[in-house]
Design an enzyme around this catalytic site. Structure first.
Site, PDB file in Angstrom:
ATOM      1  N   HIS A 179       0.822  -1.218   0.000  1.00 30.84           N
ATOM      2  CA  HIS A 179       0.000   0.000   0.000  1.00 30.84           C
ATOM      3  C   HIS A 179       0.860   1.274   0.000  1.00 30.84           C
ATOM      4  O   HIS A 179       0.428   2.305   0.500  1.00 30.84           O
ATOM      5  CB  HIS A 179      -0.962   0.010   1.197  1.00 30.84           C
ATOM      6  CG  HIS A 179      -1.720  -1.259   1.383  1.00 30.84           C
ATOM      7  ND1 HIS A 179      -2.591  -1.756   0.429  1.00 30.84           N
ATOM      8  CD2 HIS A 179      -1.711  -2.165   2.394  1.00 30.84           C
ATOM      9  CE1 HIS A 179      -3.100  -2.896   0.863  1.00 30.84           C
ATOM     10  NE2 HIS A 179      -2.578  -3.167   2.036  1.00 30.84           N
ATOM     11  N   ARG A 180       2.067   1.178  -0.532  1.00 32.70           N
ATOM     12  CA  ARG A 180       3.003   2.305  -0.598  1.00 32.70           C
ATOM     13  C   ARG A 180       3.471   2.776   0.773  1.00 32.70           C
ATOM     14  O   ARG A 180       4.004   3.876   0.921  1.00 32.70           O
ATOM     15  CB  ARG A 180       2.396   3.494  -1.365  1.00 32.70           C
ATOM     16  CG  ARG A 180       1.984   3.168  -2.780  1.00 32.70           C
ATOM     17  CD  ARG A 180       3.186   2.965  -3.679  1.00 32.70           C
ATOM     18  NE  ARG A 180       2.803   2.636  -5.046  1.00 32.70           N
ATOM     19  CZ  ARG A 180       3.658   2.478  -6.042  1.00 32.70           C
ATOM     20  NH1 ARG A 180       4.959   2.601  -5.819  1.00 32.70           N
ATOM     21  NH2 ARG A 180       3.231   2.183  -7.265  1.00 32.70           N
ATOM     22  N   LEU A 181       3.270   1.958   1.806  1.00 34.05           N
ATOM     23  CA  LEU A 181       3.751   2.315   3.144  1.00 34.05           C
ATOM     24  C   LEU A 181       5.176   1.774   3.297  1.00 34.05           C
ATOM     25  O   LEU A 181       5.443   0.850   4.070  1.00 34.05           O
ATOM     26  CB  LEU A 181       2.814   1.755   4.220  1.00 34.05           C
ATOM     27  CG  LEU A 181       1.432   2.389   4.259  1.00 34.05           C
ATOM     28  CD1 LEU A 181       0.553   1.702   5.306  1.00 34.05           C
ATOM     29  CD2 LEU A 181       1.536   3.884   4.564  1.00 34.05           C
ATOM     30  N   HIS A 182       6.086   2.363   2.510  1.00 31.55           N
ATOM     31  CA  HIS A 182       7.475   1.928   2.518  1.00 31.55           C
ATOM     32  C   HIS A 182       8.163   2.360   3.814  1.00 31.55           C
ATOM     33  O   HIS A 182       7.677   3.229   4.541  1.00 31.55           O
ATOM     34  CB  HIS A 182       8.225   2.543   1.336  1.00 31.55           C
ATOM     35  CG  HIS A 182       7.496   2.445   0.043  1.00 31.55           C
ATOM     36  ND1 HIS A 182       7.023   1.248  -0.465  1.00 31.55           N
ATOM     37  CD2 HIS A 182       7.151   3.398  -0.868  1.00 31.55           C
ATOM     38  CE1 HIS A 182       6.440   1.461  -1.627  1.00 31.55           C
ATOM     39  NE2 HIS A 182       6.488   2.755  -1.886  1.00 31.55           N
TER      40      HIS A 182
END
Length: 201
Positions: A179-182
């Site tokens: 979810h692009r929560l890098h």
């Protein structure tokens, strides 16, 4: 094992993180685990970027080797600052490095040149790196001439070929997340050592 700036403790940050991630990249079968994109710029700031091979480090910085008269070599002569990035897609990890660049010693360049295959040594002699060639045939003729020149003897390192050292002032470590929560960590050099901060992805 995922070693991060948060859990490496006193184990030689940031080098411990880089070496651990490189080892993971080799184990994961990344095709060119030591390849790094190196960005340089002219004196007036016009950028260029290419892939080079990382050739280890010492306490001062990361090493790579090239022709001093190549485009990157000329730009580093004009503007001794650069940035580099490693990216390992199978692992979804990235390392960025920024800092000043200087030449390594003649002895270091000689030692690395001696470790290369003979064919690679001859290629360094034959290639007018970054300069125009009339044809592929010209390059092959230059290579053949180098073979004849050094037949039966050691290949001498060209004076215009050698190493550079990128001395990091800033690092960034990145791990891809769902979810692009890098995960991102920045490390900046300050008087007391490396200061680490998490960054928004």
């Amino acid at each position: 094992m995922l070693l991060t700036p948060e859990d490496a403790g006193g184990r030689g940050l940031p080098w411990a993180c880089l070496e651990a991630w490189l080892a993971d990249a080799v184990a994961a079968g990344e095709p060119e685990p030591t390849a790094m994109a190196l960005a340089t710029a002219t004196a007036d700031g016009a950028p260029s970027v290419r892939l080079v091979l990382y050739k280890g480090h010492d306490e001062a910085g990361l090493r790579f080797f090239t022709g001093y008269g190549s485009r990157k070599g000329r730009e580093l002569g004009e503007n001794p600052r650069a940035a580099a990035v490693f990216y390992w897609p199978h692992l979804a990890r990235q390392v960025r490095v920024e800092g000043r660049v200087g030449r390594v010693s003649e002895a270091e360049s000689d030692a690395y040149f001696a470790s290369r295959t003979r064919e690679s040594q001859l290629a360094a002699v034959a290639s007018p790196q970054s300069e125009p060639l009339a044809s592929r045939g010209e390059l092959e003729a230059r290579f053949a001439a180098a073979q004849r020149r050094f037949a039966g003897g050691e290949v001498a390192r060209p004076a215009a070929w050698g190493g550079f050292r990128l001395e990091p002032e800033r690092w960034e470590f990145w791990v891809g997340g769902s979810h692009r929560l890098h995960d991102r960590w920045e490390m900046r050099r300050e008087a007391g050592g490396w200061v680490t901060a998490r960054l928004g992805p």
